[in-house]
Design a protein around this motif. Structure first.
Motif: not given
Lengths: 259, 352
Positions: B330-339
């Protein structure tokens, strides 16, 4: 705690005495050997039962009351069951009105119902001819008991059972006969016994509406007591009490646990 | 086997219509679910088919024959009720025999068919018991057996699993589906549980407010829902509201807040906005700075075989479901990959 329990037990006994003592007195008085209705009885004898059994007026009255009660019960069972079905399944918003109207004879003093019927039947020109008014009165008095008991057994039942029967190929009538009727049988039995006893015992309605000719037992007994004071009246009452008791016990044995 | 057709079925109780002219075709031996929230008209539809409700307008056909004016007992249907509606004063065997007796089947045949059906629903040892002496699952199977023993033209099921606990529900789901396949009977199943509808059906009919919103295979309904409402009802759905940058040949190119572009199969004019649906498991997580969209984990729920994340992005809070081996706190910065292959444009709700 001990004291409270003891007091409660005492209270219970007193209530039972209060309820049962008059019945005990009547029953004991009926075995009186003397010529007058007295308590305690003067010697034991069945002579007043014999007198009663040989008295055509009382025997006719018992038969008359039994036939009247049986017919009134039969009609009440049909109308009351139909009313209960309508009330539980279809009445919707009118349900409460339907219920109150059907229970009115139970809520109003019996004498009011009797006088209302008396006016009504004279108004429409029938009067007290052919015992129609008396019979109508008895049906009205017994109807609430059938209605209440059948309503109770219907309310515990799933309406989907009837629909399931329809989906399996049963007509409305067959579904009622094969599925609904067996499920409400306890209510019908209890309601029927109540109806019979109420009709057999009711006084006010019979007194006002009996007309001329034969009369139900309570009226005949009342007439008798106005001029006689023999233990025969107690013998009649005892037979009547036994009659009622047998009906109640039989109904309870047959349907008590299910209802 | 029977084909069932509903032609512009209307049911009105005086006020707003409960059914607004629905049409549907159910093929031979198909398993069709009517799916929707309570009050959407799915049960009313079933009751109309069973004959418990009179239709206000429209027709119901069994194999091309109009049966909409027939009494329920003349329709040749088998129905399973939510409450099972077993006859409490009859034994299991007598419950099953009832429909055959109504059809005037000879006694010897009744016994034989009841025995066969008891075997089918695995209740042979319970033939002499009364319904109240059975468990919920067993009562359910009696109800199924009673509906099937008459070999009806169609089988109607009204939320039959609603009264069972979760574990039994899963078992019965498989049992009913297998039984239906084995018997090969045309079946219409009413439920408000999208999971039930998807796992069991050949065809799912999603209903809202007395009308059919979409009818299709479970895959179609899940992956290519017609509207945002359908998308949200049949599963968790992220709807991204994105501007169209370019379009042509039935495809539209939409731009994400970070500048990344995606193309989706939709006719649209540049400058318009499109609602794009992405299911939680169709979004993958990557390191911060990578992927189509950036976000921060606001909630992380461990679900055993999977993890549910809530991730705050410039497109709003998105639900993401990943395998349990992907770890982001929780709180982590992430990238999102869409299909891109699985993105699907949906019509936005008027209210949204």
């Amino acid at each position: 705690m001990r004291l409270a329990e003891a007091l409660l037990a005492l209270f219970r006994v007193l209530v039972y005495i209060f309820l049962l003592a008059p019945i005990a007195v009547v029953v004991l008085a009926s075995f009186n050997a003397g010529n007058f209705l007295t308590f305690p009885p003067q010697g034991l004898s069945l002579r007043w039962f014999v007198t009663f059994l040989q008295n055509d007026v009382f025997m006719d009255a018992i038969v008359y009351s039994a036939v009247l009660a049986a017919l009134a019960t039969a009609v009440s069972l049909v109308i009351g069951t139909m009313a209960a079905l309508y009330y539980v399944r279809h009445a919707g918003k009118e349900a409460e009105t339907v219920r109150v109207l059907l229970l009115l004879p139970l809520i109003l003093p019996e004498i009011l119902t009797a006088i209302a019927l008396l006016f009504f039947f004279y108004e429409i020109g029938i009067g007290l001819e052919h015992k129609i008014a008396l019979f109508t009165g008895h049906v009205l008095m017994t109807l609430p008991f059938v209605f209440l008991n059948v309503t109770t057994s219907l309310q515990g039942r799933d309406e989907a059972c009837e629909l399931a029967a329809r989906s399996l190929g049963a007509s409305r009538m067959t579904a009622f006969r094969r599925i609904t009727l067996p499920l409400i049988a306890p209510g019908l039995a209890t309601g029927g016994v109540f109806a019979f006893i109420i009709s057999f015992d009711t006084f006010g309605i019979s007194f006002i509406l009996k007309g001329t000719g034969s009369a139900p037992l309570p009226i005949q007994l009342y007439d008798y007591l106005r001029f006689n004071f023999t233990p025969e009246a107690a013998a009649v009452s005892t037979v009547s009490i036994v009659f009622t008791l047998v009906a109640v016990v039989a109904a309870d044995r047959l349907f008590g646990r299910k209802a | 086997m029977t084909e069932v057709s509903l032609l512009s079925l209307v049911k009105s109780y005086g006020g707003a219509p409960a059914l607004r002219g629905i049409s549907l075709n159910v093929g031979h031996g198909q398993f069709v679910s009517l799916l929707g929230p309570s009050g959407c008209g799915k049960s009313t539809t079933l009751r109309c088919i069973a004959g418990f409700e009179e239709v206000t307008d429209g027709r119901i056909l069994f194999d091309g024959k109009d049966i909409s004016r027939k009494l329920p007992e003349k329709r040749d249907i088998g129905m399973v009720f939510q409450s099972y509606a077993l006859f409490p004063h009859l034994t299991v065997a007598q419950n099953l025999a009832f429909g055959l007796e109504m059809r005037k089947v000879p006694k010897a045949q009744i016994a034989e068919r009841v025995a066969k059906t008891l075997d089918l629903v695995q209740l042979t040892p319970y033939a002499g018991r009364y319904p109240k002496a059975l468990s919920g699952g067993q009562q359910q199977r009696v109800a199924l057996g009673r509906a099937l023993v008459i070999e009806p033209a169609i089988l109607l099921l009204d939320e039959p699993l609603a009264n069972l606990d979760a574990k039994l529900r899963d078992e019965m789901r498989g049992f009913i589906r297998d039984l239906q396949k084995r018997v090969g009977i045309t079946t219409i199943y009413v439920t408000h549980d999208q999971n039930e509808a998807m796992t069991m059906s050949d065809l799912v009919v999603v209903m809202f407010d007395g009308d059919i919103a979409q009818a299709g295979t479970p895959e179609e309904i899940y992956n290519t829902p017609a509207t945002e409402q359908v998308a949200r009802f049949v599963g968790n759905a992220n709807i991204l509201d994105l501007p169209v940058a370019a379009s042509g040949a039935g495809m539209a190119e939409v731009t994400l807040p970070g500048g990344a572009a995606l193309s989706v199969p939709a006719p649209a004019t540049p400058g318009a906005r499109l609602g794009i649906m992405a299911r939680p498991e169709q979004i993958a997580l990557a390191d911060a700075g990578q992927g189509h969209l950036q976000g921060r984990v606001t909630r992380r729920l461990f679900g055993g075989g999977y993890i549910d994340y809530e991730i705050a992005t410039d497109c709003g809070v998105l639900a993401v479901q990943t395998p349990a081996n992907v770890l982001a706190g929780e709180g982590a910065a992430v990238g999102l990959v869409l299909d891109p292959a699985r993105l699907w444009p949906v019509a936005r709700d008027a209210a949204a």
